[in-house]
Design a protein around this motif. Structure first.
Motif, PDB file in Angstrom:
ATOM      1  N   ALA A 284       0.851  -1.194   0.000  1.00 19.91           N
ATOM      2  CA  ALA A 284       0.000   0.000   0.000  1.00 19.91           C
ATOM      3  C   ALA A 284       0.885   1.241   0.000  1.00 19.91           C
ATOM      4  O   ALA A 284       1.986   1.245   0.564  1.00 19.91           O
ATOM      5  CB  ALA A 284      -0.912  -0.005   1.218  1.00 19.91           C
ATOM      6  N   ARG A 285       0.386   2.295  -0.658  1.00 21.46           N
ATOM      7  CA  ARG A 285       1.147   3.543  -0.758  1.00 21.46           C
ATOM      8  C   ARG A 285       0.231   4.722  -0.478  1.00 21.46           C
ATOM      9  O   ARG A 285      -0.981   4.620  -0.618  1.00 21.46           O
ATOM     10  CB  ARG A 285       1.750   3.725  -2.163  1.00 21.46           C
ATOM     11  CG  ARG A 285       2.762   2.684  -2.591  1.00 21.46           C
ATOM     12  CD  ARG A 285       3.126   2.896  -4.052  1.00 21.46           C
ATOM     13  NE  ARG A 285       4.104   1.938  -4.527  1.00 21.46           N
ATOM     14  CZ  ARG A 285       5.411   2.130  -4.498  1.00 21.46           C
ATOM     15  NH1 ARG A 285       5.891   3.279  -4.021  1.00 21.46           N
ATOM     16  NH2 ARG A 285       6.246   1.215  -4.965  1.00 21.46           N
ATOM     17  N   VAL A 286       0.852   5.828  -0.150  1.00 26.37           N
ATOM     18  CA  VAL A 286       0.147   7.110  -0.073  1.00 26.37           C
ATOM     19  C   VAL A 286       0.910   8.075  -0.960  1.00 26.37           C
ATOM     20  O   VAL A 286       2.065   8.415  -0.683  1.00 26.37           O
ATOM     21  CB  VAL A 286       0.075   7.646   1.374  1.00 26.37           C
ATOM     22  CG1 VAL A 286      -0.603   9.015   1.385  1.00 26.37           C
ATOM     23  CG2 VAL A 286      -0.675   6.675   2.272  1.00 26.37           C
ATOM     24  N   LEU A 287       0.275   8.473  -2.049  1.00 29.13           N
ATOM     25  CA  LEU A 287       0.922   9.353  -3.023  1.00 29.13           C
ATOM     26  C   LEU A 287       0.717  10.806  -2.641  1.00 29.13           C
ATOM     27  O   LEU A 287      -0.378  11.208  -2.241  1.00 29.13           O
ATOM     28  CB  LEU A 287       0.352   9.095  -4.423  1.00 29.13           C
ATOM     29  CG  LEU A 287       0.481   7.661  -4.941  1.00 29.13           C
ATOM     30  CD1 LEU A 287      -0.227   7.520  -6.280  1.00 29.13           C
ATOM     31  CD2 LEU A 287       1.949   7.262  -5.068  1.00 29.13           C
ATOM     32  N   ARG A 288       1.784  11.601  -2.775  1.00 23.31           N
ATOM     33  CA  ARG A 288       1.733  13.020  -2.453  1.00 23.31           C
ATOM     34  C   ARG A 288       2.519  13.822  -3.485  1.00 23.31           C
ATOM     35  O   ARG A 288       3.300  13.258  -4.250  1.00 23.31           O
ATOM     36  CB  ARG A 288       2.339  13.292  -1.054  1.00 23.31           C
ATOM     37  CG  ARG A 288       1.629  12.566   0.081  1.00 23.31           C
ATOM     38  CD  ARG A 288       2.288  12.903   1.412  1.00 23.31           C
ATOM     39  NE  ARG A 288       1.668  12.189   2.524  1.00 23.31           N
ATOM     40  CZ  ARG A 288       0.582  12.587   3.157  1.00 23.31           C
ATOM     41  NH1 ARG A 288      -0.010  13.723   2.795  1.00 23.31           N
ATOM     42  NH2 ARG A 288       0.068  11.879   4.148  1.00 23.31           N
ATOM     43  N   TRP A 289       2.292  15.150  -3.472  1.00 20.09           N
ATOM     44  CA  TRP A 289       3.122  16.033  -4.284  1.00 20.09           C
ATOM     45  C   TRP A 289       4.529  16.086  -3.707  1.00 20.09           C
ATOM     46  O   TRP A 289       4.734  15.809  -2.517  1.00 20.09           O
ATOM     47  CB  TRP A 289       2.547  17.448  -4.316  1.00 20.09           C
ATOM     48  CG  TRP A 289       1.221  17.584  -4.962  1.00 20.09           C
ATOM     49  CD1 TRP A 289       0.039  17.889  -4.362  1.00 20.09           C
ATOM     50  CD2 TRP A 289       0.920  17.435  -6.356  1.00 20.09           C
ATOM     51  NE1 TRP A 289      -0.974  17.929  -5.282  1.00 20.09           N
ATOM     52  CE2 TRP A 289      -0.463  17.659  -6.521  1.00 20.09           C
ATOM     53  CE3 TRP A 289       1.688  17.141  -7.483  1.00 20.09           C
ATOM     54  CZ2 TRP A 289      -1.092  17.582  -7.763  1.00 20.09           C
ATOM     55  CZ3 TRP A 289       1.059  17.066  -8.721  1.00 20.09           C
ATOM     56  CH2 TRP A 289      -0.303  17.290  -8.858  1.00 20.09           C
ATOM     57  N   GLY A 290       5.482  16.495  -4.535  1.00 22.13           N
ATOM     58  CA  GLY A 290       6.837  16.705  -4.052  1.00 22.13           C
ATOM     59  C   GLY A 290       6.918  17.940  -3.171  1.00 22.13           C
ATOM     60  O   GLY A 290       6.017  18.787  -3.158  1.00 22.13           O
ATOM     61  N   THR A 291       7.994  18.063  -2.449  1.00 23.57           N
ATOM     62  CA  THR A 291       8.163  19.203  -1.543  1.00 23.57           C
ATOM     63  C   THR A 291       8.474  20.494  -2.297  1.00 23.57           C
ATOM     64  O   THR A 291       8.322  21.583  -1.747  1.00 23.57           O
ATOM     65  CB  THR A 291       9.292  18.917  -0.544  1.00 23.57           C
ATOM     66  OG1 THR A 291      10.500  18.599  -1.266  1.00 23.57           O
ATOM     67  CG2 THR A 291       8.922  17.746   0.359  1.00 23.57           C
ATOM     68  N   GLN A 292       8.919  20.386  -3.547  1.00 23.89           N
ATOM     69  CA  GLN A 292       9.236  21.584  -4.330  1.00 23.89           C
ATOM     70  C   GLN A 292       7.955  22.141  -4.960  1.00 23.89           C
ATOM     71  O   GLN A 292       7.448  21.606  -5.941  1.00 23.89           O
ATOM     72  CB  GLN A 292      10.257  21.258  -5.419  1.00 23.89           C
ATOM     73  CG  GLN A 292      11.629  20.891  -4.877  1.00 23.89           C
ATOM     74  CD  GLN A 292      12.633  20.623  -5.991  1.00 23.89           C
ATOM     75  OE1 GLN A 292      12.262  20.335  -7.120  1.00 23.89           O
ATOM     76  NE2 GLN A 292      13.904  20.721  -5.664  1.00 23.89           N
TER      77      GLN A 292
END
Length: 474
Positions: A284-292
């Motif tokens: 399982a994963r949780v996808l997020r935007w990058g920090t930039q």
């Protein structure tokens, strides 16, 4: 037209001088000596030099409804090859440079109207005074890649040139998270949708309003485009604007500032996530935007901020591109065995193979179907309803203009509004194929370059006369 035989050695010599192969040149000579060549050229010019025109066969007849008199009739029977050629309309520059150039121009005007306003496109000029920013949301890291940092030296110890093919490729391919990169691309559209929801929540919180109350005083509008980084990850560039409650015609309240919008964008991007359930051997994963996250204010002409024309040009530039920057192909891959026949970089190949590997685990995501796009299946350019005009509206203006030209040439009234129904049009069309022969392709590309050069020359002349930047006439 009399056709004179050309010796093979002469064909080969001419092919070398023109930079083409003998078979293409022989076909070029055939086309140029065929009956109706002038009409063929006229058709190709009307398509803008389209690389893969659609060929139609059929006829159309326009009659006076009251008298039955034939006002105009047309048939493709007398056309070269018995067909009418119309532009393919493909937005991809790798498929059709001519149609992609038109698409980029339409995108430029759509985005620019949303930034500066344009009454001819249904956008009030007052939007120029609304808070507007150019935001970039990036992908997270899936492992270190070869790059060109500010220090000038990559983690591998080398200083890469700008055109170095290793840029964007994994430093450690065995440790790179190819599955994560593909799943991020595949869910990027979901991340953006959730970002727009969270953005409104963050704006409401900073204004001290509920979400319901926010809709009564402020509307968030945007136009965005997707871009593939060299590492094969998608990121989004977006023009985001704050309007009053009735859209671009009304000004937002005093609390709606660029600083508030900047802060809300960064907060929303940090909060957004998309869960991906475990499946088979894939966790399982949780996808997020990058920090930039980059947010820049858009300024009017003459100001120091990012200019309106630069933003519109930047978005239009990427509207015609896809994943080709990573070395992938611009068509679907039917089976993995095809990869052995394609000159793919190893990094790109592993991304494509990851699509096929994940396809069985997540069949609803159609990853194999979109393997050539490295899993991304969203639209490359989208906008909110009230941001600006539509591409369809821009195409319709062009179609109406051409229709008026044709009516004038036929001696008919240029008025397209036949509300009284005085004429009756009977038409029948069938699909007859698509594309050019090798010689036709060479000629069409030459015509497309000529058309573009003439338009760019005219644009430069208009810019000189008006004193505006050339981009304003793109």
């Amino acid at each position: 037209m009399t056709v004179f035989p050309v010796p093979p050695e002469a064909v080969a010599g001419a092919a070398a001088s023109l930079g083409t192969d003998p078979l293409t040149l022989a076909d070029l000579l055939r086309v140029a000596n065929a009956p109706g060549f002038d009409r063929w050229q006229e058709q190709v010019r009307r398509t803008g030099g389209c690389a893969h025109p659609i060929r139609l066969m059929g006829q159309t007849t326009t009659r006076d409804r009251a008298t039955g008199e034939v006002l105009y009739s047309y048939s493709t029977a007398d056309e070269p090859g018995g067909a009418l050629r119309v532009a393919c309309g493909n937005r991809r520059a790798s498929r059709c440079p001519a149609c992609a150039w038109t698409y980029a121009g339409d995108t430029y005007h759509l985005i620019r109207a949303g930034i500066t306003g344009d009454p001819l496109k249904g956008v009030s000029p007052v939007v120029r005074e609304h808070p507007r920013v150019f935001a970039t949301l990036t992908a997270p890291s899936f492992g270190p890649v070869h790059n060109r940092p500010d220090s000038g030296r990559c983690r591998c110890g080398s200083s890469h040139a700008e055109d170095d093919p290793t840029l964007g490729t994994a430093l450690d391919p065995d440790g790179y998270d190819y599955a994560g990169a593909i799943l991020f691309n595949n869910h990027a559209g979901d991340l953006w949708r959730r970002f727009t929801i969270y953005l409104r929540r963050e704006i409401a919180a900073r204004a001290g309003l509920t979400q319901a109350a926010l809709t009564e005083v402020c509307r968030v509008s945007f136009g965005k485009v997707a871009e593939f980084q060299k590492r094969g990850a998608v990121h989004f560039h977006a023009v985001i604007r704050l309007d009053g409650p009735d859209g671009p015609d009304t000004a937002p309240l005093a609390w709606a500032t660029v600083a508030l919008l900047d802060d809300a964008i960064r907060a929303a991007a940090a909060r957004v996530s998309v869960p991906v359930p475990a499946s088979g051997e894939h966790p399982a994963r949780v996808l997020r935007w990058g920090t930039q996250v980059d947010v820049q204010a858009i300024g009017a002409l003459g100001r120091e901020e990012l200019t309106e024309q630069a933003v519109a040009s930047y978005v239009a530039k990427y509207a015609t591109k896809a994943a080709e920057t990573t070395g992938t192909v611009d068509h679907r891959i039917g089976e993995l065995a095809e990869l052995d026949r394609l000159p793919l970089p190893q990094h790109t190949r592993r991304l494509i193979e990851a699509c096929w590997d994940l396809d069985d685990a997540y069949p609803d995501r159609m990853l194999a179907r979109w393997a050539h796009m490295l899993g991304f299946r969203g639209h490359f350019s989208t906008k909110s309803r009230s941001f600006s005009t539509t591409l369809g509206a821009l195409r319709q203006v062009r179609a109406d203009y051409r229709a008026r030209q044709e009516r004038r040439e036929r001696g008919l009234s240029e008025d397209l509004d036949d509300s009284e129904g005085s004429t009756l049009v009977l038409a029948h069309w069938t699909y007859a194929g698509q594309g050019h022969t090798p010689g036709e392709s060479w000629l069409a590309a030459t015509i497309a370059k000529e058309i573009r050069l003439n338009r760019e020359t005219a644009r430069e002349a208009l810019a000189d006369l008006s004193g505006l930047d050339e981009e304003a006439w793109a």
